[in-house]
Design a protein around this motif. Sequence first.
Motif, PDB file in Angstrom:
ATOM      1  N   ALA A 274       0.826  -1.207   0.000  1.00  0.00           N
ATOM      2  CA  ALA A 274       0.000   0.000   0.000  1.00  0.00           C
ATOM      3  C   ALA A 274       0.863   1.261   0.000  1.00  0.00           C
ATOM      4  CB  ALA A 274      -0.943   0.001   1.204  1.00  0.00           C
ATOM      5  N   GLU A 275       1.941   1.253   0.790  1.00  0.00           N
ATOM      6  CA  GLU A 275       2.831   2.416   0.818  1.00  0.00           C
ATOM      7  C   GLU A 275       3.500   2.612  -0.534  1.00  0.00           C
ATOM      8  OE1 GLU A 275       6.867   4.118   3.029  1.00  0.00           O
ATOM      9  OE2 GLU A 275       5.726   2.495   3.966  1.00  0.00           O
ATOM     10  N   SER A 276       3.933   1.520  -1.158  1.00  0.00           N
ATOM     11  CA  SER A 276       4.556   1.615  -2.475  1.00  0.00           C
ATOM     12  C   SER A 276       3.608   2.273  -3.467  1.00  0.00           C
ATOM     13  CB  SER A 276       4.951   0.214  -2.972  1.00  0.00           C
ATOM     14  OG  SER A 276       5.462   0.280  -4.284  1.00  0.00           O
ATOM     15  N   GLY A 277       2.358   1.833  -3.474  1.00  0.00           N
ATOM     16  CA  GLY A 277       1.377   2.404  -4.393  1.00  0.00           C
ATOM     17  C   GLY A 277       1.115   3.872  -4.123  1.00  0.00           C
ATOM     18  N   GLN A 278       1.024   4.236  -2.841  1.00  0.00           N
ATOM     19  CA  GLN A 278       0.798   5.640  -2.482  1.00  0.00           C
ATOM     20  C   GLN A 278       1.966   6.518  -2.919  1.00  0.00           C
ATOM     21  OE1 GLN A 278      -1.645   7.415  -1.001  1.00  0.00           O
ATOM     22  NE2 GLN A 278      -3.079   5.843  -0.316  1.00  0.00           N
ATOM     23  N   ARG A 279       3.176   6.019  -2.723  1.00  0.00           N
ATOM     24  CA  ARG A 279       4.354   6.827  -3.054  1.00  0.00           C
ATOM     25  C   ARG A 279       4.510   7.000  -4.561  1.00  0.00           C
ATOM     26  NH1 ARG A 279       7.318   8.511   1.037  1.00  0.00           N
ATOM     27  NH2 ARG A 279       7.106   7.519   3.084  1.00  0.00           N
ATOM     28  N   ILE A 280       4.118   6.004  -5.323  1.00  0.00           N
ATOM     29  CA  ILE A 280       4.175   6.171  -6.784  1.00  0.00           C
ATOM     30  C   ILE A 280       3.131   7.183  -7.234  1.00  0.00           C
ATOM     31  CG2 ILE A 280       3.740   4.999  -8.979  1.00  0.00           C
ATOM     32  CD1 ILE A 280       5.136   2.554  -7.796  1.00  0.00           C
ATOM     33  N   ALA A 281       1.937   7.130  -6.650  1.00  0.00           N
ATOM     34  CA  ALA A 281       0.910   8.126  -6.977  1.00  0.00           C
ATOM     35  C   ALA A 281       1.393   9.537  -6.639  1.00  0.00           C
ATOM     36  CB  ALA A 281      -0.381   7.810  -6.229  1.00  0.00           C
ATOM     37  N   PHE A 282       2.155   9.662  -5.550  1.00  0.00           N
ATOM     38  CA  PHE A 282       2.676  10.957  -5.107  1.00  0.00           C
ATOM     39  C   PHE A 282       3.640  11.560  -6.135  1.00  0.00           C
ATOM     40  CE2 PHE A 282       5.883  13.426  -2.672  1.00  0.00           C
ATOM     41  CZ  PHE A 282       5.048  14.366  -2.066  1.00  0.00           C
ATOM     42  N   LEU A 283       4.261  10.725  -6.974  1.00  0.00           N
ATOM     43  CA  LEU A 283       5.188  11.222  -7.993  1.00  0.00           C
ATOM     44  C   LEU A 283       4.489  12.103  -9.018  1.00  0.00           C
ATOM     45  CD1 LEU A 283       7.335   7.989  -8.554  1.00  0.00           C
ATOM     46  CD2 LEU A 283       7.843   9.949  -7.074  1.00  0.00           C
ATOM     47  N   GLY A 284       3.159  12.115  -8.988  1.00  0.00           N
ATOM     48  CA  GLY A 284       2.388  13.005  -9.852  1.00  0.00           C
ATOM     49  C   GLY A 284       2.104  14.351  -9.215  1.00  0.00           C
ATOM     50  N   THR A 285       2.791  14.685  -8.108  1.00  0.00           N
ATOM     51  CA  THR A 285       2.612  15.966  -7.428  1.00  0.00           C
ATOM     52  C   THR A 285       3.454  17.038  -8.123  1.00  0.00           C
ATOM     53  OG1 THR A 285       2.337  14.777  -5.324  1.00  0.00           O
ATOM     54  CG2 THR A 285       2.700  17.157  -5.209  1.00  0.00           C
ATOM     55  N   THR A 286       2.810  17.915  -8.878  1.00  0.00           N
ATOM     56  CA  THR A 286       3.535  18.864  -9.727  1.00  0.00           C
ATOM     57  C   THR A 286       4.378  19.841  -8.922  1.00  0.00           C
ATOM     58  OG1 THR A 286       1.809  18.697 -11.402  1.00  0.00           O
ATOM     59  CG2 THR A 286       3.273  20.593 -11.545  1.00  0.00           C
ATOM     60  N   SER A 287       3.894  20.265  -7.758  1.00  0.00           N
ATOM     61  CA  SER A 287       4.662  21.249  -6.986  1.00  0.00           C
ATOM     62  C   SER A 287       5.986  20.681  -6.486  1.00  0.00           C
ATOM     63  CB  SER A 287       3.834  21.748  -5.796  1.00  0.00           C
ATOM     64  OG  SER A 287       3.428  20.674  -4.977  1.00  0.00           O
ATOM     65  N   VAL A 288       6.012  19.370  -6.215  1.00  0.00           N
ATOM     66  CA  VAL A 288       7.237  18.729  -5.728  1.00  0.00           C
ATOM     67  C   VAL A 288       8.131  18.307  -6.881  1.00  0.00           C
ATOM     68  CG1 VAL A 288       8.154  16.814  -4.338  1.00  0.00           C
ATOM     69  CG2 VAL A 288       6.027  17.936  -3.655  1.00  0.00           C
ATOM     70  N   TYR A 289       7.524  17.875  -7.987  1.00  0.00           N
ATOM     71  CA  TYR A 289       8.270  17.418  -9.172  1.00  0.00           C
ATOM     72  C   TYR A 289       7.798  18.226 -10.378  1.00  0.00           C
ATOM     73  CZ  TYR A 289       8.721  13.513  -5.917  1.00  0.00           C
ATOM     74  OH  TYR A 289       8.938  12.747  -4.799  1.00  0.00           O
ATOM     75  N   PRO A 290       8.176  19.500 -10.455  1.00  0.00           N
ATOM     76  CA  PRO A 290       7.702  20.352 -11.556  1.00  0.00           C
ATOM     77  C   PRO A 290       8.434  20.075 -12.858  1.00  0.00           C
ATOM     78  CG  PRO A 290       9.223  21.566 -10.172  1.00  0.00           C
ATOM     79  CD  PRO A 290       9.023  20.230  -9.498  1.00  0.00           C
ATOM     80  N   PRO A 291       7.848  20.487 -13.970  1.00  0.00           N
ATOM     81  CA  PRO A 291       8.548  20.368 -15.256  1.00  0.00           C
ATOM     82  C   PRO A 291       9.664  21.396 -15.347  1.00  0.00           C
ATOM     83  CG  PRO A 291       6.514  21.588 -15.535  1.00  0.00           C
ATOM     84  CD  PRO A 291       6.523  21.108 -14.107  1.00  0.00           C
ATOM     85  N   SER A 292      10.543  21.234 -16.309  1.00  0.00           N
ATOM     86  CA  SER A 292      11.612  22.220 -16.488  1.00  0.00           C
ATOM     87  C   SER A 292      10.988  23.559 -16.894  1.00  0.00           C
ATOM     88  CB  SER A 292      12.601  21.756 -17.564  1.00  0.00           C
ATOM     89  OG  SER A 292      11.973  21.730 -18.830  1.00  0.00           O
ATOM     90  N   GLY A 293      11.621  24.639 -16.440  1.00  0.00           N
ATOM     91  CA  GLY A 293      11.146  25.963 -16.808  1.00  0.00           C
ATOM     92  C   GLY A 293       9.804  26.333 -16.214  1.00  0.00           C
ATOM     93  N   ASP A 294       9.395  25.635 -15.154  1.00  0.00           N
ATOM     94  CA  ASP A 294       8.080  25.893 -14.565  1.00  0.00           C
ATOM     95  C   ASP A 294       8.073  27.270 -13.898  1.00  0.00           C
ATOM     96  OD1 ASP A 294       5.440  25.121 -13.857  1.00  0.00           O
ATOM     97  OD2 ASP A 294       6.128  24.700 -11.823  1.00  0.00           O
ATOM     98  N   LYS A 295       7.113  28.096 -14.282  1.00  0.00           N
ATOM     99  CA  LYS A 295       7.040  29.443 -13.723  1.00  0.00           C
ATOM    100  C   LYS A 295       5.752  29.649 -12.926  1.00  0.00           C
ATOM    101  CE  LYS A 295       9.898  31.428 -17.381  1.00  0.00           C
ATOM    102  NZ  LYS A 295      11.103  31.075 -16.651  1.00  0.00           N
ATOM    103  N   ALA A 296       4.954  28.598 -12.810  1.00  0.00           N
ATOM    104  CA  ALA A 296       3.693  28.725 -12.081  1.00  0.00           C
ATOM    105  C   ALA A 296       3.951  28.792 -10.575  1.00  0.00           C
ATOM    106  CB  ALA A 296       2.787  27.536 -12.407  1.00  0.00           C
ATOM    107  N   ALA A 297       3.137  29.570  -9.892  1.00  0.00           N
ATOM    108  CA  ALA A 297       3.225  29.649  -8.428  1.00  0.00           C
ATOM    109  C   ALA A 297       2.427  28.482  -7.856  1.00  0.00           C
ATOM    110  CB  ALA A 297       2.654  30.979  -7.943  1.00  0.00           C
TER     111      ALA A 297
END
Length: 365
Positions: A274-297
């Motif tokens: 369950a923790e493994s699944g939750q942590r992989i879902a968390f990888l979709g958190t844009t604020s923590v893992y933003p794209p390059s050149g991200d300028k959004a607040a």
Amino acid sequence: MVALNIVEATNRAMAKDKSAGRPYVAVVGGGTSGIGSYAALELAKVHGEVGQAASRGLRVYILGRRASDTLLGELRAACPFGTFEFVQAKDLGLLKDVDRVSSLLIEKETAYSTQEGHAAKVDLLVASQGILSFGGRQDTEEGLEWSMAIGYYGRVRLVDRLLPLLTQTVSPPAVGHVAFVMNPQLEGDIVVDDLSLRNPKAFSLRNRGSHLAIFSTFYMEALAARNPGTLSLVHYYPGGVKSGIAETSNLGFFIRTMFRIALPLMRIVNVPEAESGQRIAFLGTTSVYPPSGDKAARKLPTGTSVSVGADGKVGSGAYRINYNDDSLKNNDKASKYRADGVGEKIYEHTQRAFQTVAAGKKFEE
């Protein structure tokens, strides 16, 4: 380390983000068992637990060779209002099959999104398909080494083919995320003048592992640079997680038996499913893992920060992440290869493989 309660709270918040105006869409390669299935199931549980009235909606595509009625039943029970579709692959180590599956998936998602009245968009792609191989070189009919074809070429081909949906412009803006489940810690020496490891003297278990790891990191860096502001990619080490990979790989009797003997001992230090699944879902958190050149607040979840990228720069768009969602220390060997332009050579090599196979020829480079 990102505390598990923060991971879970962040995933719940994403599930309830109705401002998107469309369902959360995930694609899971190798999702019929093991790590991929845990990610799919936890996504379903999160949305199911917040409830239909609060959830933005959920759609998950499971890619694999054999449908798991048990898994599909668990997904639908966890989130009765979600949509869960199995997309059958014959062999995700064959690029032509990856292309076929990708086209089918794009067709399905386009139909759903048209019906719902929005652009087709994939929010999270989890690439977890793979095999264990301890033997000598075996080439596919397309000229690619078997384990590399499944663990690298087929995976990045899936990412490439789904780029239109991952980078699709929607309103409000949303970033496409890729979770590439492998192990960046295997990065080591590679054979720069024999990237395919065709020389028998170069083909070894260590070299193959290092090529898998460095190729994966550098290809993600190349995609992040080419898709600024729209795409975030994570090379993720899941830690010790219970998986059926030994049973689905073409292993000899002795090695298979050793895995069965070791499995009960490994569970002592395993990351819970369950923790493994939750942590992989968390990888979709844009604020923590933003794209390059991200300028959004963007507002960061409490107790988190913007991750350091694979190149050592904060928020670079391509990340090397440990099982506990921490950034892994930058690899000196990878840094030297990066400085020498090897990353671009790997990207070009991979594109030539794609083009050769797409033309109906065998890749012999």
